[in-house]
Design a protein around this motif. Sequence first.
Motif, short mmCIF file in Angstrom:
data_model
loop_
_atom_site.label_atom_id
_atom_site.label_comp_id
_atom_site.label_asym_id
_atom_site.label_seq_id
_atom_site.Cartn_x
_atom_site.Cartn_y
_atom_site.Cartn_z
N MET A 12 0.90 -1.06 0.07
CA MET A 12 0.05 -0.03 -0.17
C MET A 12 0.73 1.12 -0.04
O MET A 12 0.46 2.22 -0.82
N ALA A 13 1.94 1.21 1.04
CA ALA A 13 2.98 2.48 0.87
C ALA A 13 3.61 2.58 -0.51
O ALA A 13 3.44 3.84 -1.14
N MET A 14 3.67 1.68 -0.99
CA MET A 14 4.20 1.65 -2.65
C MET A 14 3.22 2.23 -3.60
O MET A 14 3.52 3.18 -4.50
N PHE A 15 2.10 1.80 -3.37
CA PHE A 15 1.09 2.44 -4.35
C PHE A 15 0.82 3.79 -3.99
O PHE A 15 0.56 4.30 -5.11
N LEU A 16 0.70 3.93 -2.91
CA LEU A 16 0.23 5.72 -2.44
C LEU A 16 1.72 6.39 -2.73
O LEU A 16 1.26 7.87 -2.45
N ASP A 17 2.86 5.85 -2.83
CA ASP A 17 4.00 6.58 -2.89
C ASP A 17 4.42 7.42 -1.36
O ASP A 17 4.44 8.54 -1.51
N VAL A 18 3.78 6.79 -0.37
CA VAL A 18 4.45 7.50 0.83
C VAL A 18 4.90 6.65 1.67
O VAL A 18 5.18 5.25 1.67
N PRO A 19 5.57 6.96 2.94
CA PRO A 19 6.41 6.02 3.81
C PRO A 19 5.53 5.20 4.41
O PRO A 19 4.31 5.59 4.63
N TYR A 20 6.35 4.19 4.97
CA TYR A 20 5.46 3.07 5.49
C TYR A 20 4.89 3.42 6.86
O TYR A 20 3.58 3.26 7.16
N ALA A 21 5.36 4.73 7.40
CA ALA A 21 5.15 5.24 8.70
C ALA A 21 3.57 5.97 8.52
O ALA A 21 2.92 5.85 9.47
N ALA A 22 3.54 6.24 7.59
CA ALA A 22 2.25 7.17 7.16
C ALA A 22 1.16 6.14 7.19
O ALA A 22 0.02 6.44 7.71
N VAL A 23 1.53 5.05 6.62
CA VAL A 23 0.31 3.85 6.44
C VAL A 23 0.15 3.37 7.85
O VAL A 23 -1.08 3.17 8.42
#
Length: 374
Positions: A12-23
């Motif tokens: 999910m972090a890869m799809f949204l292009d956000v850090p894992y911490a944000a997820v």
Amino acid sequence: MPPVMGATAFVMAMFLDVPYAAVALAAVIPSVLYFLGLFIQIDAYAARHKIEGLPEAELPSVKQTLKEGWYFIFVFALLVWMLLVMQREAVAPFYATALLLVMNQFSKKHRWGWSEVGDTLGSAAKLFAELIAILAGVGMLVGALSMTGLSGTIANDFIHLAGGSVPLLLIMGALTSFVLGIGMTVTAAYIFLAVALAPALIQGGGLDPMAVHMFILYWGMLSFITPPVALGAFAAATVAGARPMETGLQAMRLGSVIYFIPFMFVLNPALIMQGPLWEIALVFCQAVLGIILFASAMQGYLIGVGRLGHSIAVEAVTRTLILIAGLCVAIPGGGPIPFSHLQLLIVGVAAAVPAILLARWSQRREGVQPTVVV
């Protein structure tokens, strides 16, 4: 549940292009609400049926437990540090696992022999073979959708069928996620849904991308506790020696709050830490109160009140009113919901007060002392 959420969270972090911490941060409040609902239901069931806990003398020793398993805490702390601080998501699980295997050999009680090593390698190889086969099929399906442009067509079809209605679009999305979650692993189902379904919810409903991806992830996992599949519940039934279908229905009842939580945070992203701090605090407090009322209604017992009626008719009325009150209080107002937080709270209180008074009257009529503390 954060801080370690499984492989799908990294995807999910890869799809949204956000850090894992944000997820992980976005999943904090939904996971707290889910486990709160479980706790309240189990506590209410125990109180209603007068089930007591273990005597203090039989409780496990905290000191002895920490002495035998301290290295688990150390490895877990290392994993969290590498995930959230160093942001080495790709290698953190491997380092943590390697360290755990090494430290485990210093424990006389849990030390592995060659037979345990062989069993672990065999089960890991079997798991990897299954995952590779599933992910290869999903990869070809996702690739075909992307190359032919059908993923955009599917999104447009969903928007057209929903007729611009956000609630209908969410219901269709939930059912699609649930059905795909039946036949795929969570990660495989999420990848397919993130390509085919998420754009429809984001474009057609104007919804927050993080909330949408969390929504399809949650609904993709619900088949694990929902009959007729309920793989997680059936596995638990085997351990408990209980009937599988009955266990599945009980799992569905105990986890009932999870069917509503995704709708709550996708309608108001404040529940996934998206928004002003005051709004996050407000919707969280209302959600906690609503989940407590909802879970209590499911078991017919409310903390501070006691059993919700001592006759079938009275209990049916009180539980229905408390259920309505819980939903009204928990659902965040604004956005697609045509009511404000305050209006929903007023409706919830208006439904809860007569239910509590009716429950008290029923208790006095039966000569039962109202319960103040559980």
